[in-house]
Design a protein around this motif. Structure first.
Motif, PDB file in Angstrom:
ATOM      1  N   ARG A 143      -7.405  -7.971  -4.758  1.00  0.00           N
ATOM      2  CA  ARG A 143      -8.019  -6.722  -5.245  1.00  0.00           C
ATOM      3  C   ARG A 143      -9.519  -6.884  -5.497  1.00  0.00           C
ATOM      4  O   ARG A 143     -10.309  -5.990  -5.180  1.00  0.00           O
ATOM      5  N   ASP A 189       1.607  -5.149 -10.757  1.00  0.00           N
ATOM      6  CA  ASP A 189       2.090  -6.322 -10.020  1.00  0.00           C
ATOM      7  C   ASP A 189       3.620  -6.408 -10.079  1.00  0.00           C
ATOM      8  O   ASP A 189       4.185  -7.476 -10.284  1.00  0.00           O
ATOM      9  N   SER A 249      -4.772 -14.168 -10.684  1.00  0.00           N
ATOM     10  CA  SER A 249      -3.601 -14.279  -9.814  1.00  0.00           C
ATOM     11  C   SER A 249      -4.039 -14.049  -8.369  1.00  0.00           C
ATOM     12  O   SER A 249      -5.129 -13.548  -8.107  1.00  0.00           O
ATOM     13  N   TYR A 250      -3.157 -14.405  -7.456  1.00  0.00           N
ATOM     14  CA  TYR A 250      -3.433 -14.196  -6.035  1.00  0.00           C
ATOM     15  C   TYR A 250      -3.650 -12.713  -5.748  1.00  0.00           C
ATOM     16  O   TYR A 250      -4.607 -12.330  -5.075  1.00  0.00           O
ATOM     17  N   ARG A 251      -2.762 -11.877  -6.286  1.00  0.00           N
ATOM     18  CA  ARG A 251      -2.892 -10.434  -6.038  1.00  0.00           C
ATOM     19  C   ARG A 251      -4.199  -9.898  -6.610  1.00  0.00           C
ATOM     20  O   ARG A 251      -4.837  -9.049  -6.013  1.00  0.00           O
ATOM     21  N   GLU A 252      -4.609 -10.424  -7.754  1.00  0.00           N
ATOM     22  CA  GLU A 252      -5.881  -9.977  -8.325  1.00  0.00           C
ATOM     23  C   GLU A 252      -7.053 -10.446  -7.463  1.00  0.00           C
ATOM     24  O   GLU A 252      -8.027  -9.723  -7.289  1.00  0.00           O
ATOM     25  N   ASP A 305       0.295  -1.644  -1.105  1.00  0.00           N
ATOM     26  CA  ASP A 305       0.959  -2.628  -1.968  1.00  0.00           C
ATOM     27  C   ASP A 305       0.016  -3.770  -2.332  1.00  0.00           C
ATOM     28  O   ASP A 305      -0.039  -4.201  -3.480  1.00  0.00           O
ATOM     29  N   TRP A 306      -0.729  -4.282  -1.349  1.00  0.00           N
ATOM     30  CA  TRP A 306      -1.646  -5.400  -1.617  1.00  0.00           C
ATOM     31  C   TRP A 306      -2.651  -5.046  -2.700  1.00  0.00           C
ATOM     32  O   TRP A 306      -3.032  -5.893  -3.504  1.00  0.00           O
ATOM     33  N   SER A 361       2.661  -8.763  -1.130  1.00  0.00           N
ATOM     34  CA  SER A 361       1.375  -9.442  -1.273  1.00  0.00           C
ATOM     35  C   SER A 361       0.803  -9.697   0.111  1.00  0.00           C
ATOM     36  O   SER A 361       1.539  -9.779   1.095  1.00  0.00           O
ATOM     37  N   ARG A 421       6.300  -5.110  -5.021  1.00  0.00           N
ATOM     38  CA  ARG A 421       5.054  -4.994  -4.263  1.00  0.00           C
ATOM     39  C   ARG A 421       4.915  -6.149  -3.275  1.00  0.00           C
ATOM     40  O   ARG A 421       5.182  -7.297  -3.586  1.00  0.00           O
TER      41      ARG A 421
END
Length: 116
Positions: free
Chosen positions: A34, A69, A28-31, A63-64, A75, A73
């Motif tokens: 990270r 997720d 995912s984008y959030r992953e 949050d980022w 992004s 939160r």
């Protein structure tokens, strides 16, 4: 006598390109954000250091980088990707976006030249 490895192909004044395995690892984008953080050049750096240096809000960075997720939160905003990548020292987020769009390197170059 021990010799130190000198990485000749690494970009010196720009974020480094990460191996494709890390791009594919992020689901995912959030992953991707990270993982980019995990691969940062300054391993001892904290989110508060990035907030101080880049003018980001520490709460936003928390949050980022949060492992959960949840929808509440925040992004990483697209407008902040270049600064984030510059600070962490890698282009994983941009590479992930290009990978998800299924762009080849040639297509990326062509698209860039057409918009210039």
């Amino acid at each position: 006598m021990d010799q130190l490895e000198f990485r000749l192909l690494e970009r010196v004044h720009a974020p480094s390109v990460v191996p494709e395995q890390w791009v594919k690892f992020a689901k995912s984008y959030r992953e991707a954000v990270r993982v980019a953080w995990t691969l940062r050049r300054m391993k001892a750096a904290k989110p508060s250091d990035m907030a101080r240096d880049m003018g980001f809000y520490a709460q936003h960075i928390s949050d980022w980088l949060a492992e959960d997720d949840r929808k509440m939160r925040r992004s990483l905003p697209a407008t902040e990707i270049p600064d984030f990548e510059s600070w962490v020292g890698n282009t994983l987020v941009s590479q992930w976006l290009a990978f998800r769009a299924k762009l080849t390197v040639l297509e990326q170059i062509t698209a860039t030249q057409q918009t210039a």
